[in-house]
Design a protein around this motif. Structure first.
Motif, PDB file in Angstrom:
ATOM      1  N   ASN A 179      10.058 -22.939   0.234  1.00 26.51           N
ATOM      2  CA  ASN A 179      10.745 -21.732   0.697  1.00 26.51           C
ATOM      3  C   ASN A 179      10.670 -21.605   2.213  1.00 26.51           C
ATOM      4  N   ASP A 180       9.477 -21.860   2.760  1.00 24.19           N
ATOM      5  CA  ASP A 180       9.285 -21.748   4.210  1.00 24.19           C
ATOM      6  C   ASP A 180      10.083 -22.806   4.960  1.00 24.19           C
ATOM      7  N   HIS A 181      10.196 -23.996   4.376  1.00 27.04           N
ATOM      8  CA  HIS A 181      10.867 -25.105   5.071  1.00 27.04           C
ATOM      9  C   HIS A 181      12.387 -24.998   4.990  1.00 27.04           C
ATOM     10  N   TYR A 182      12.916 -24.696   3.809  1.00 21.67           N
ATOM     11  CA  TYR A 182      14.369 -24.705   3.613  1.00 21.67           C
ATOM     12  C   TYR A 182      15.013 -23.317   3.695  1.00 21.67           C
ATOM     13  N   GLY A 183      14.195 -22.284   3.672  1.00 16.16           N
ATOM     14  CA  GLY A 183      14.738 -20.930   3.763  1.00 16.16           C
ATOM     15  C   GLY A 183      14.825 -20.242   2.407  1.00 16.16           C
ATOM     16  N   HIS A 184      14.905 -18.909   2.450  1.00 17.83           N
ATOM     17  CA  HIS A 184      14.873 -18.121   1.220  1.00 17.83           C
ATOM     18  C   HIS A 184      16.108 -18.347   0.345  1.00 17.83           C
ATOM     19  N   ALA A 185      17.246 -18.574   0.939  1.00 18.20           N
ATOM     20  CA  ALA A 185      18.455 -18.803   0.149  1.00 18.20           C
ATOM     21  C   ALA A 185      18.309 -20.067  -0.692  1.00 18.20           C
ATOM     22  N   SER A 186      17.779 -21.124  -0.082  1.00 17.67           N
ATOM     23  CA  SER A 186      17.550 -22.363  -0.833  1.00 17.67           C
ATOM     24  C   SER A 186      16.463 -22.162  -1.879  1.00 17.67           C
ATOM     25  N   GLY A 187      15.455 -21.372  -1.529  1.00 17.16           N
ATOM     26  CA  GLY A 187      14.401 -21.070  -2.503  1.00 17.16           C
ATOM     27  C   GLY A 187      14.953 -20.339  -3.717  1.00 17.16           C
ATOM     28  N   ASP A 188      15.868 -19.408  -3.466  1.00 19.07           N
ATOM     29  CA  ASP A 188      16.492 -18.692  -4.579  1.00 19.07           C
ATOM     30  C   ASP A 188      17.294 -19.650  -5.462  1.00 19.07           C
ATOM     31  N   ASP A 189      18.040 -20.547  -4.819  1.00 17.40           N
ATOM     32  CA  ASP A 189      18.815 -21.529  -5.591  1.00 17.40           C
ATOM     33  C   ASP A 189      17.899 -22.427  -6.421  1.00 17.40           C
ATOM     34  N   CYS A 190      16.756 -22.774  -5.843  1.00 17.87           N
ATOM     35  CA  CYS A 190      15.781 -23.603  -6.560  1.00 17.87           C
ATOM     36  C   CYS A 190      15.290 -22.890  -7.810  1.00 17.87           C
ATOM     37  N   LEU A 191      14.955 -21.601  -7.693  1.00 22.42           N
ATOM     38  CA  LEU A 191      14.465 -20.839  -8.849  1.00 22.42           C
ATOM     39  C   LEU A 191      15.541 -20.708  -9.921  1.00 22.42           C
ATOM     40  N   LYS A 192      16.776 -20.548  -9.498  1.00 20.98           N
ATOM     41  CA  LYS A 192      17.874 -20.459 -10.460  1.00 20.98           C
ATOM     42  C   LYS A 192      18.004 -21.759 -11.255  1.00 20.98           C
TER      43      LYS A 192
END
Length: 229
Positions: A179-192
């Motif tokens: 999340n810290d490296h790629y950003g929260h938007a990418s983190g959200d996509d990862c969780l989805k």
């Protein structure tokens, strides 16, 4: 659109046949001939509505209704008493234990269909609201509230039937670093994507999957054999 599911409960075969004939062309109808069978069928199939006789051997309709309303898994199923009892005290007791309506015998097909349709429509609207309140806003899977309710219900059932119950917890490793490296938007996509992959992996319709919180997910697997785990 799937047909609404109705469970008819009566120990008299003729009554079951009459109600089935009145409703079967509009709904998917199943039957139970005793209180015990009704409880088992309701928990297994989760009907949209139950038509319940009062006078039955061993477990009467009032007791069946009380059991259904005490179980989180079945408590929101509307129950209509269909009975020959016409005294005010009988009707009042029916509402007191949780019924939504009370129809007296002999049957009037138009009244039966009208009241069944009304309560199915009301349940549909309640279900939509309930589903929205039970979904995780990000991933679209069930949320922690829904998980707590399902776990309580399945635990009670497993205890009552002496059956097995498995609970699986999943935590996404190194998610904070991602999340810290790629950003929260990418983190959200990862969780989805993780939520979808995990939800799709469940094979049985009665298995339950939810987001527990953050990057944690959980599955409730009723009746899972130990050797499979």
């Amino acid at each position: 659109m799937n047909q609404s599911r109705i469970l008819i409960v009566d120990d008299e075969a003729l009554n079951l046949e009459i109600l089935h004939e009145i409703l079967a062309d509009l709904y998917s109808v199943t039957r139970a001939v005793s209180g015990a069978e009704a409880l088992e069928e309701a928990q297994k199939t989760l009907p949209d509505l139950i038509l319940l006789d009062i006078e039955m051997p061993e477990i009467d309709g009032y007791e069946v209704c009380k059991h259904l309303k005490d179980d989180p898994l079945t408590q929101n199923i509307p129950i209509i008493f269909v009975t020959g009892r016409v005294e005010v005290d009988d009707e009042t007791r029916g509402f007191d234990v949780g019924a939504v309506d009370y129809i007296s015998k002999p049957y009037n097909p138009r009244i039966i269909r009208a009241r069944v349709n009304t309560h199915l429509e009301l349940k549909h609207h309640r279900d939509v609201l309930e589903e929205l309140s039970s979904l995780d806003g990000l991933t679209g899977v069930a949320n922690r509230r829904a998980f707590d309710e399902r776990l309580s219900s399945e635990w009670n059932r497993a205890t009552r039937t002496n059956s097995t119950l498995a609970l699986v917890m999943v935590d996404v490793d190194f998610f904070k670093l991602y999340n810290d490296h790629y950003g929260h938007a990418s983190g959200d996509d990862c969780l989805k994507q993780v939520a979808k992959a995990l939800a799709d992996s469940l094979q049985r319709e009665y298995d339950f999957f939810a987001r527990y919180g953050g990057e944690e997910f959980v599955a409730v697997l009723p009746g899972m054999e130990e050797k499979v785990l």
